[in-house]
Design an enzyme around this catalytic site. Structure first.
Site, PDB file in Angstrom:
ATOM      1  N   LEU A 147       5.740   9.321   0.313  1.00 10.65           N
ATOM      2  CA  LEU A 147       7.085   8.029  -0.229  1.00 10.65           C
ATOM      3  C   LEU A 147       6.337   7.249   0.799  1.00 10.65           C
ATOM      4  O   LEU A 147       5.760   6.539   1.522  1.00 10.65           O
ATOM      5  CB  LEU A 147       7.866   8.646   0.454  1.00 10.65           C
ATOM      6  CG  LEU A 147       9.051   9.947   0.206  1.00 10.65           C
ATOM      7  CD1 LEU A 147      10.239   9.884   1.178  1.00 10.65           C
ATOM      8  CD2 LEU A 147       9.108  10.109  -1.252  1.00 10.65           C
ATOM      9  N   ASP A 148       6.470   6.219  -0.122  1.00 10.72           N
ATOM     10  CA  ASP A 148       5.934   4.366   0.226  1.00 10.72           C
ATOM     11  C   ASP A 148       6.963   4.073   1.053  1.00 10.72           C
ATOM     12  O   ASP A 148       7.676   5.054   1.577  1.00 10.72           O
ATOM     13  CB  ASP A 148       6.634   3.378  -1.560  1.00 10.72           C
ATOM     14  CG  ASP A 148       5.871   4.293  -2.376  1.00 10.72           C
ATOM     15  OD1 ASP A 148       4.757   4.416  -2.546  1.00 10.72           O
ATOM     16  OD2 ASP A 148       6.815   3.813  -3.299  1.00 10.72           O
ATOM     17  N   ALA A 149       6.435   3.461   2.220  1.00  8.04           N
ATOM     18  CA  ALA A 149       6.641   2.695   3.317  1.00  8.04           C
ATOM     19  C   ALA A 149       8.664   2.361   3.174  1.00  8.04           C
ATOM     20  O   ALA A 149       9.868   2.541   4.096  1.00  8.04           O
ATOM     21  CB  ALA A 149       6.376   1.627   3.987  1.00  8.04           C
ATOM     22  N   THR A 166      10.189   4.086   0.975  1.00  9.81           N
ATOM     23  CA  THR A 166      11.592   5.212   0.148  1.00  9.81           C
ATOM     24  C   THR A 166      11.868   5.489   1.785  1.00  9.81           C
ATOM     25  O   THR A 166      11.127   5.503   2.506  1.00  9.81           O
ATOM     26  CB  THR A 166      10.737   5.640  -0.536  1.00  9.81           C
ATOM     27  OG1 THR A 166       9.814   4.735  -1.829  1.00  9.81           O
ATOM     28  CG2 THR A 166      11.290   6.660  -0.850  1.00  9.81           C
ATOM     29  N   LYS A 187       9.009   3.262  -9.017  1.00 13.87           N
ATOM     30  CA  LYS A 187       8.619   2.092  -9.356  1.00 13.87           C
ATOM     31  C   LYS A 187       8.051   1.584 -10.637  1.00 13.87           C
ATOM     32  O   LYS A 187       8.733   1.092 -10.848  1.00 13.87           O
ATOM     33  CB  LYS A 187       8.691   1.296  -8.184  1.00 13.87           C
ATOM     34  CG  LYS A 187       8.998   1.694  -7.113  1.00 13.87           C
ATOM     35  CD  LYS A 187       8.398   1.591  -5.698  1.00 13.87           C
ATOM     36  CE  LYS A 187       9.174   1.490  -4.445  1.00 13.87           C
ATOM     37  NZ  LYS A 187       8.054   1.335  -2.559  1.00 13.87           N
TER      38      LYS A 187
END
Ligand code: URA
Length: 227
Positions: free
Chosen positions: A100-102, A104, A186
């Protein structure tokens, strides 16, 4: 568990290679050749391949509730690594089944079993990941159909696989996808002219979050066997 799964878990063989050695009569269960790859076996059974007893390896399987501003990496970078929360031996041998992104939050599965994580990540497995998405703009009526048909993301050769959209509110949706391209959620909303302002993964397959932010727990045997 199925015999082919047991052979995979205890060797380096892929599922199809495991099926081949079973069909070839190279696998014995409690002293008898079994050629049905779907036969149910138990870890207490004596299972041998080419005369060598097989033992399942003790892999580790973890679910974590990722906090905001942490990164899915084994080392700290601009943000601290989620592994700071997992104080167990040999944590550096673990990897994340779908980063997951930072910015998220939500459900992350962590393991040292590469075959298991491949089953979760690979689009071939059709493993569903459910995201709760907060949007900048009101969701347009045609987005559901567009996502069902697949959208073209910049820099990708193929459109996205069919995805399900469940509208919760004018600017809040649940999105279910079965693949995990870089920044996929996104980019999907960018492709339809909207923008993600918050992103939280609620579910992977049949596993939902049942722990608080920053907490983790080992998966049960039944949960591990879902993938
Ligand atoms: N899609 C994204 O864009 N970001 C994530 O962290 C996960 C899925």
């Amino acid at each position: 568990m199925r015999l082919d799964k047991f052979v995979c878990k205890s060797t380096e063989l892929t599922r199809s290679e495991a099926t081949q050695v079973i069909h070839a009569g190279n696998v014995m269960v409690n002293g008898s050749v079994v050629i049905n790859e779907a036969a149910q076996v138990h870890e207490n059974n004596t299972i041998a391949l080419d005369g060598q007893r097989l033992k399942t390896r003790n892999f580790r399987y973890i679910v974590m509730h990722k906090p905001l501003d942490t990164i899915c990496s084994n080392v700290d970078e601009a943000y601290p690594s989620i592994f700071n929360y997992i104080d167990i031996e040999k944590a550096s041998e673990l990897h994340i089944a779908g980063r997951l992104d930072a910015d998220t939050t939500g459900l992350v599965l962590i393991t040292d079993d590469g075959r298991w994580s491949f089953n979760i990540i690979s689009p071939i497995s059709q493993c569903e990941k459910v995201y709760r998405v907060g949007l900048r703009d009101v969701i347009a009526d045609d987005v559901s159909l567009k996502f069902e048909n697949g959208v073209q993301l910049q820099g990708e050769k193929q459109p996205t696989l069919p995805a399900k959209l469940n509208v919760i509110g004018p600017k809040e949706v649940l999105l279910t996808i079965t693949e995990g391209k870089f920044h996929q959620v996104k980019r999907m909303f960018a492709a339809v002219g909207n923008r993600v302002v918050s992103l939280h993964r609620e579910k992977i397959g049949e596993i939902s979050l049942d722990i608080n932010v920053g907490q983790w727990r080992y998966l049960t045997v039944d949960e591990v066997n879902l993938f």
